[in-house]
Motif scaffolding. Structure first.
Motif, short mmCIF file in Angstrom:
data_model
loop_
_atom_site.label_atom_id
_atom_site.label_comp_id
_atom_site.label_asym_id
_atom_site.label_seq_id
_atom_site.Cartn_x
_atom_site.Cartn_y
_atom_site.Cartn_z
N GLN A 53 7.52 -2.13 2.43
CA GLN A 53 7.42 -0.67 2.45
C GLN A 53 7.36 -0.09 1.04
OE1 GLN A 53 6.74 1.25 5.15
NE2 GLN A 53 6.42 2.84 3.60
N ASP A 54 8.17 -0.68 0.14
CA ASP A 54 8.15 -0.21 -1.25
C ASP A 54 6.75 -0.33 -1.84
OD1 ASP A 54 10.83 0.24 -1.11
OD2 ASP A 54 11.42 -1.36 -2.49
N ALA A 55 6.10 -1.45 -1.57
CA ALA A 55 4.76 -1.68 -2.15
C ALA A 55 3.80 -0.60 -1.67
CB ALA A 55 4.26 -3.06 -1.79
N LEU A 56 3.90 -0.23 -0.42
CA LEU A 56 3.04 0.84 0.11
C LEU A 56 3.39 2.15 -0.59
CD1 LEU A 56 3.20 -0.09 3.91
CD2 LEU A 56 1.22 -0.38 2.40
N ASP A 57 4.69 2.42 -0.76
CA ASP A 57 5.12 3.65 -1.42
C ASP A 57 4.66 3.69 -2.89
OD1 ASP A 57 6.34 4.28 0.95
OD2 ASP A 57 8.37 3.73 0.30
N LEU A 58 4.57 2.52 -3.52
CA LEU A 58 4.13 2.46 -4.92
C LEU A 58 2.64 2.72 -5.05
CD1 LEU A 58 6.13 -0.75 -5.95
CD2 LEU A 58 6.49 1.54 -6.90
N GLY A 59 1.90 2.59 -3.95
CA GLY A 59 0.46 2.88 -4.01
C GLY A 59 -0.43 1.79 -3.46
N ALA A 60 0.16 0.70 -2.93
CA ALA A 60 -0.67 -0.35 -2.34
C ALA A 60 -1.31 0.16 -1.05
CB ALA A 60 0.16 -1.59 -2.07
N ASP A 61 -2.55 -0.27 -0.81
CA ASP A 61 -3.23 0.07 0.44
C ASP A 61 -2.92 -0.95 1.52
OD1 ASP A 61 -5.09 2.40 -0.40
OD2 ASP A 61 -5.29 0.92 -1.99
N GLU A 62 -2.65 -2.19 1.09
CA GLU A 62 -2.29 -3.27 2.01
C GLU A 62 -1.22 -4.11 1.34
OE1 GLU A 62 -5.69 -5.71 3.33
OE2 GLU A 62 -6.95 -4.19 2.39
N VAL A 63 -0.36 -4.73 2.15
CA VAL A 63 0.64 -5.65 1.61
C VAL A 63 0.54 -6.96 2.38
CG1 VAL A 63 3.09 -6.03 1.15
CG2 VAL A 63 2.16 -3.70 1.14
N VAL A 64 0.50 -8.06 1.63
CA VAL A 64 0.42 -9.38 2.25
C VAL A 64 1.62 -10.19 1.77
CG1 VAL A 64 -0.90 -11.52 2.42
CG2 VAL A 64 -2.10 -9.30 2.29
N VAL A 65 2.38 -10.73 2.73
CA VAL A 65 3.45 -11.66 2.37
C VAL A 65 2.77 -13.01 2.18
CG1 VAL A 65 5.58 -12.77 3.12
CG2 VAL A 65 5.23 -10.32 3.51
N SER A 66 2.82 -13.51 0.93
CA SER A 66 1.97 -14.65 0.58
C SER A 66 2.37 -15.95 1.30
CB SER A 66 1.95 -14.84 -0.93
OG SER A 66 3.27 -14.84 -1.43
N ARG A 67 3.56 -15.97 1.91
CA ARG A 67 3.94 -17.16 2.69
C ARG A 67 3.30 -17.15 4.07
NH1 ARG A 67 8.30 -18.74 -0.58
NH2 ARG A 67 9.64 -17.06 -1.30
N ASP A 68 2.65 -16.06 4.45
CA ASP A 68 2.03 -15.91 5.77
C ASP A 68 0.58 -16.41 5.69
OD1 ASP A 68 0.68 -14.99 8.01
OD2 ASP A 68 1.64 -13.01 8.02
N ALA A 69 0.37 -17.67 6.10
CA ALA A 69 -0.94 -18.32 5.93
C ALA A 69 -2.05 -17.55 6.64
CB ALA A 69 -0.87 -19.75 6.44
N GLU A 70 -1.74 -17.00 7.79
CA GLU A 70 -2.76 -16.27 8.55
C GLU A 70 -3.21 -15.00 7.81
OE1 GLU A 70 -2.53 -14.60 12.92
OE2 GLU A 70 -1.74 -16.66 12.82
N ALA A 71 -2.23 -14.27 7.28
CA ALA A 71 -2.55 -13.04 6.53
C ALA A 71 -3.34 -13.37 5.26
CB ALA A 71 -1.27 -12.29 6.18
N MET A 72 -3.00 -14.49 4.63
CA MET A 72 -3.74 -14.92 3.44
C MET A 72 -5.18 -15.28 3.83
SD MET A 72 -1.82 -14.73 0.69
CE MET A 72 -2.33 -15.88 -0.60
N ALA A 73 -5.33 -16.06 4.88
CA ALA A 73 -6.66 -16.50 5.30
C ALA A 73 -7.55 -15.31 5.65
CB ALA A 73 -6.54 -17.45 6.50
N ALA A 74 -6.95 -14.27 6.19
CA ALA A 74 -7.72 -13.08 6.59
C ALA A 74 -8.32 -12.36 5.37
CB ALA A 74 -6.82 -12.12 7.37
N ARG A 75 -7.77 -12.64 4.15
CA ARG A 75 -8.28 -11.98 2.94
C ARG A 75 -9.19 -12.91 2.11
NH1 ARG A 75 -3.96 -9.44 5.56
NH2 ARG A 75 -4.02 -7.21 5.01
#
Ligand code: NAP
Ligand code: ZN
Length: 349
Positions: free
Chosen positions: A213-235
């Motif tokens: 949530q902090d990352a979004l508040d700082l100005g990120a449009d998307e946040v990916v938890v890098s341990r999440d292989a599926e979310a990484m693969a999607a990018r």
């Protein structure tokens, strides 16, 4: 002048009060009473000698803000009472090609770091901002245009700010560009704010689900938890530029895979242990680059400070007394910093 400071006498020692001496201001010198000093992960790497060559006693600190308390006879640009900053450099040769281009950080004769660099001053190496005052040649003093109440939160701009601003500018981050920021610590959180302010689409990569949530508040449009292989693969293949601020050794192939053709992964983190060697085929198939970047020159640092003052950008900070520094280091090592510790230097007095 006798000056109270905080530093370490050896890599395995905690920081403690140290009495140091600052030189009397020479003709081109500015003496600064330090109000606040940010705590960079480089301070920790240096004080614990994670990079070879730490000189002791070591007084770290290169995110310095304060007020001018004296100026040398030849100083034209600053007056007593001015609010100023000092970053990672206090001198350079001023005659090589890099200095001529305003790239003092790449001085061919070696710039003088704000701490841990050879100097004629006692004790023979520079001592940084965990101290009451510092004396610096006016060429390395920056002007601060932020409101006075923001001063503590401006301190981290002097390293974390410029170290992220410079590569974002160099690789022309702006509207229409998709940019990854890896590691949401002191540097990374500034990277998110700055890339957002430059108009890019910002994707934050973190190992800490708690920072989403902090990352979004700082100005990120998307946040990916890098341990999440599926979310990484999607990018995969989706980013023009990635700024990697991680302070520990990690797998770079997972990041180069995220780049589009001709994209660049720029490293600014300097971990104690080397990253595993990257897979070159990941670069060749896509003409991708892995690059590095070092802080920024003095003119660009002033440009960054002015940009941030205009846009109202400061760092997210946790203000600490100087006695809290070792605990702050321990928390920094656990990625438990939101998002920069800043020392209140009045606690030295
Ligand atoms: P920091 O505040 O400790 O932030 C580093 C972040 O990296 C952490 O908050 C964490 O973010 C992530 N991280 C930590 N360990 C990790 C691991 N094992 N795997 C993946 N991610 C990890 O440090 P900083 O002050 O921003 O400095 C970062 C690095 O840049 C340091 O090495 C420092 O020396 C270097 N530096 C370089 C320059 C330069 O000019 N190139 C200038 C200043 C500093 P998440 O919780 O989001 O994963
Ligand atoms: Zn730093």
């Amino acid at each position: 002048m006798a000056t109270k400071a905080y530093g370490a006498y050896a890599a395995d020692k905690l920081l403690e009060p140290i009495g140091i001496t600052r030189r009397e201001p020479g003709p081109s010198d500015v003496q600064i009473d330090i109000a606040f000093c940010g705590v960079c992960h480089s301070d920790l790497h240096t004080v614990r000698s994670e990079w070879a060559g730490t000189l002791y006693p070591c007084v770290p600190g290169h995110e310095i803000v304060g007020k001018v308390s004296a100026v040398g006879a030849g100083v034209a640009r600053f007056e007593v009472g001015d609010t100023v900053g000092v970053g990672c450099m206090v001198d350079s040769c001023q005659h090589c090609a890099a200095c001529g281009e305003g790239l003092e950080q790449f001085c061919e004769n070696g710039f003088t770091g704000t701490y841990n660099a050879p100097t004629p001053d006692t004790p023979g190496h520079t001592l940084g901002g965990y101290s009451q005052r510092i004396v610096v040649d006016e060429k390395f003093v920056l002007r601060i245009g932020h409101a006075p109440e923001q001063l503590a939160a401006v301190a981290p701009l002097l390293c974390a700010g410029i170290t992220t601003y410079s590569p974002l500018r160099h690789w022309k981050v702006g509207p229409g560009k998709r940019v990854g920021i890896v590691g949401i610590g002191g540097l990374g959180h500034m990277g998110i704010k700055l890339a957002h302010a430059m108009g890019a689409h910002v994707v934050a990569f973190t190992t800490s689900e708690s920072k989403r949530q902090d990352a979004l508040d700082l100005g990120a449009d998307e946040v990916v938890v890098s341990r999440d292989a599926e979310a990484m693969a999607a990018r995969t293949g989706s980013l023009d530029f990635i700024l990697d601020t991680v302070a520990a050794s990690h797998d770079l192939d997972a990041l180069t895979a995220l780049l589009k053709r001709d994209g660049t992964l720029c490293l600014v983190g300097v971990p104690e242990h080397a990253h595993p060697s990257p897979d070159v085929s990941g670069l060749i198939f896509g003409r991708k680059a892995i690059a590095g970047s070092l802080i920024g020159g003095i003119a660009e640092t002033q440009e960054m400070l002015d940009f941030c003052a205009e846009k109202g950008i400061v760092s997210e900070i946790e203000l600490i007394p100087v006695e809290g520094i070792d605990r702050a280091y321990d928390r920094m090592l656990k990625s438990d910093v939101k998002y920069r510790f800043v020392i209140d230097n009045s606690s030295l007095g």
